[in-house]
Motif scaffolding. Structure first.
Motif, PDB file in Angstrom:
ATOM      1  N   UNK A   1      36.136  31.614  45.911  1.00 38.69           N
ATOM      2  CA  UNK A   1      36.025  30.153  45.855  1.00 38.69           C
ATOM      3  C   UNK A   1      34.574  29.773  45.619  1.00 38.69           C
ATOM      4  N   UNK A   2      34.311  29.107  44.448  1.00 39.17           N
ATOM      5  CA  UNK A   2      32.934  28.709  44.094  1.00 39.17           C
ATOM      6  C   UNK A   2      33.040  27.583  43.079  1.00 39.17           C
ATOM      7  N   UNK A   3      32.234  26.546  43.233  1.00 37.95           N
ATOM      8  CA  UNK A   3      32.316  25.416  42.315  1.00 37.95           C
ATOM      9  C   UNK A   3      31.623  25.678  40.975  1.00 37.95           C
ATOM     10  N   UNK A   4      30.884  26.792  40.846  1.00 37.36           N
ATOM     11  CA  UNK A   4      30.180  27.142  39.611  1.00 37.36           C
ATOM     12  C   UNK A   4      31.148  27.920  38.716  1.00 37.36           C
ATOM     13  N   UNK A   5      31.663  27.258  37.647  1.00 37.93           N
ATOM     14  CA  UNK A   5      32.672  27.871  36.789  1.00 37.93           C
ATOM     15  C   UNK A   5      32.143  29.110  36.091  1.00 37.93           C
ATOM     16  N   UNK A   6      30.881  29.044  35.609  1.00 40.30           N
ATOM     17  CA  UNK A   6      30.303  30.190  34.912  1.00 40.30           C
ATOM     18  C   UNK A   6      30.182  31.401  35.840  1.00 40.30           C
TER      19      UNK A   6
ATOM     20  N   UNK B   1      31.736  36.698  37.911  1.00 41.95           N
ATOM     21  CA  UNK B   1      32.124  37.462  39.115  1.00 41.95           C
ATOM     22  C   UNK B   1      33.475  38.131  38.924  1.00 41.95           C
ATOM     23  N   UNK B   2      34.420  37.428  38.312  1.00 42.52           N
ATOM     24  CA  UNK B   2      35.752  38.006  38.097  1.00 42.52           C
ATOM     25  C   UNK B   2      35.652  39.254  37.215  1.00 42.52           C
ATOM     26  N   UNK B   3      34.864  39.173  36.106  1.00 41.90           N
ATOM     27  CA  UNK B   3      34.721  40.321  35.214  1.00 41.90           C
ATOM     28  C   UNK B   3      33.974  41.468  35.899  1.00 41.90           C
ATOM     29  N   UNK B   4      32.890  41.129  36.625  1.00 42.58           N
ATOM     30  CA  UNK B   4      32.071  42.165  37.265  1.00 42.58           C
ATOM     31  C   UNK B   4      32.848  42.892  38.370  1.00 42.58           C
ATOM     32  N   UNK B   5      33.602  42.138  39.139  1.00 40.87           N
ATOM     33  CA  UNK B   5      34.354  42.760  40.245  1.00 40.87           C
ATOM     34  C   UNK B   5      35.568  43.518  39.743  1.00 40.87           C
TER      35      UNK B   5
ATOM     36  N   UNK C   1      40.311  32.957  41.148  1.00 37.83           N
ATOM     37  CA  UNK C   1      39.207  32.052  41.471  1.00 37.83           C
ATOM     38  C   UNK C   1      39.725  30.635  41.707  1.00 37.83           C
ATOM     39  N   UNK C   2      38.932  29.900  42.482  1.00 37.87           N
ATOM     40  CA  UNK C   2      39.213  28.485  42.758  1.00 37.87           C
ATOM     41  C   UNK C   2      37.895  27.736  42.717  1.00 37.87           C
TER      42      UNK C   2
END
Length: 339
Positions: free
Chosen positions: A7-12, A17-21, A30-31
């Motif tokens: 959960x993070x308001x920074x879309x970029x 993070x999704x790709x790296x993790x 993500x949310x």
């Protein structure tokens, strides 16, 4: 693959993070806000939640108690761009399992993956501990039920034995044999009462001596009283509990001493009182059996077969207790066990 809600308001940053993790073995959903994340948590299952501190609307600290209030809340890793220790402390106090400070580049993703791994392993260990505790509790409950059933069957079997002895006593004519069988029946009853209390009690490891001796002395009073000569047994105790083996040994002692007093302290046509007092001592107890009858010398030749005296001596030895006699009147026999 562990399912993570980030959960993070920074879309970029969410996309990065999704790709790296994913490269590090984690599947991220993500949310963009605390409310969006809570909505996902309410309808889906996640192994872990990572939540940013600074967000519009609800902050991470606002969301933490709401996450932990869910029926089966996942562990939370708190993510913050602030290096102020107070933020991390507040997050941990609010229920976060770990925290990670945002940095630039791959270092942040490495720290995040490391925190995920540590948190998930801790969660696995906690779940394994709970499962083991549940299995142990279930096992203990089964064993307790089996032990109660065993005590129930032992008590019933001893009752049957007692009935057989009574039948045999009724069949013999010799008075000496009748008395011997009566003594044996009472000894069986004394042991059976221990097992009866074990299967009716919530505590299967110890015996309430007040409850046990109350039933035992009531049985002795009924056994040795006659229409022309009452035997009144008065019991005082103070809540002592003993293990099964100790309770059986002490019960045999009380049975023999009270029976002897009922038989020999008073005349056949004479009423008589016997007083039994059991008092707790540090690391042990003090048993007193007292009557107002003819008097007794512990060194004297036994009036009956002498078996009762041998049993009392053997039981006292098994209890590591010291026995003493006061010839009276009143006649008092003391059994004292100390630490």
């Amino acid at each position: 693959m562990p399912r993570i809600l980030y959960i993070d308001d920074d879309e970029g940053l969410r996309r990065l993070t999704r790709r790296a993790l994913a490269r590090r073995g984690y599947e991220l959903t993500t949310a963009g806000s605390a409310d969006e994340g809570l909505a996902l948590l309410e309808k889906d299952r996640f192994d872990l939640v990572a939540i940013d501190h600074y967000m519009p609307g609800k902050t991470g600290l606002d969301a933490l108690p709401l996450i932990n209030a869910l029926p089966s809340p996942p562990p939370v890793v708190y993510v913050t761009g602030s290096e102020e220790s107070s933020v991390a402390v507040a997050a941990l106090k609010a229920g976060a399992r770990d925290y990670v400070v945002k940095t630039v580049g791959e270092e942040f993703f490495d720290l995040l993956a490391s925190s995920f791994a540590t948190t998930l392993e801790h969660q696995r260990l906690v779940a394994a501990q709970h499962e083991a505790e549940h299995a142990l509790k279930a096992s203990n409950e089964r064993l307790s039920a089996l032990l109660r059933e065993a005590n129930h069957r032992v008590a019933n079997s001893l009752q049957i034995v007692s009935s057989f002895i009574q039948m045999q006593a009724n069949a013999v004519e010799a008075e000496e044999a009748k008395i011997a069988l009566k003594d044996t029946q009472q000894r069986v009853y004394a042991i059976g009462q221990v097992h009866r209390r074990l299967y009716t009690s919530q505590d299967i490891n110890s015996v309430d001596m007040g409850d046990y001796l109350s039933a035992l002395t009531a049985g002795l009073e009924e056994t040795w009283s006659s229409e022309t000569a009452a035997r009144r047994v008065h019991l005082t105790t103070d809540g002592l509990r003993l293990t099964t083996d100790q309770a059986v040994s002490l019960g045999v002692v009380v049975n023999e001493l009270v029976s002897n007093a009922c038989k020999y302290a008073y005349g056949e046509e004479e009423d008589g009182d016997i007083r039994v007092d059991l008092t707790t001592l540090p690391g042990g107890f003090r048993l007193s059996v007292e009557d107002d009858g003819k008097g007794f010398n512990g060194a004297a030749t036994p009036t009956g077969t002498g078996l009762g005296t041998k049993l009392v001596t053997a039981m006292a030895r098994s209890l590591n207790a010291e026995m003493s006699y006061e010839g009276g009147p009143p006649t008092r026999i003391l059994l004292v066990k100390t630490a």
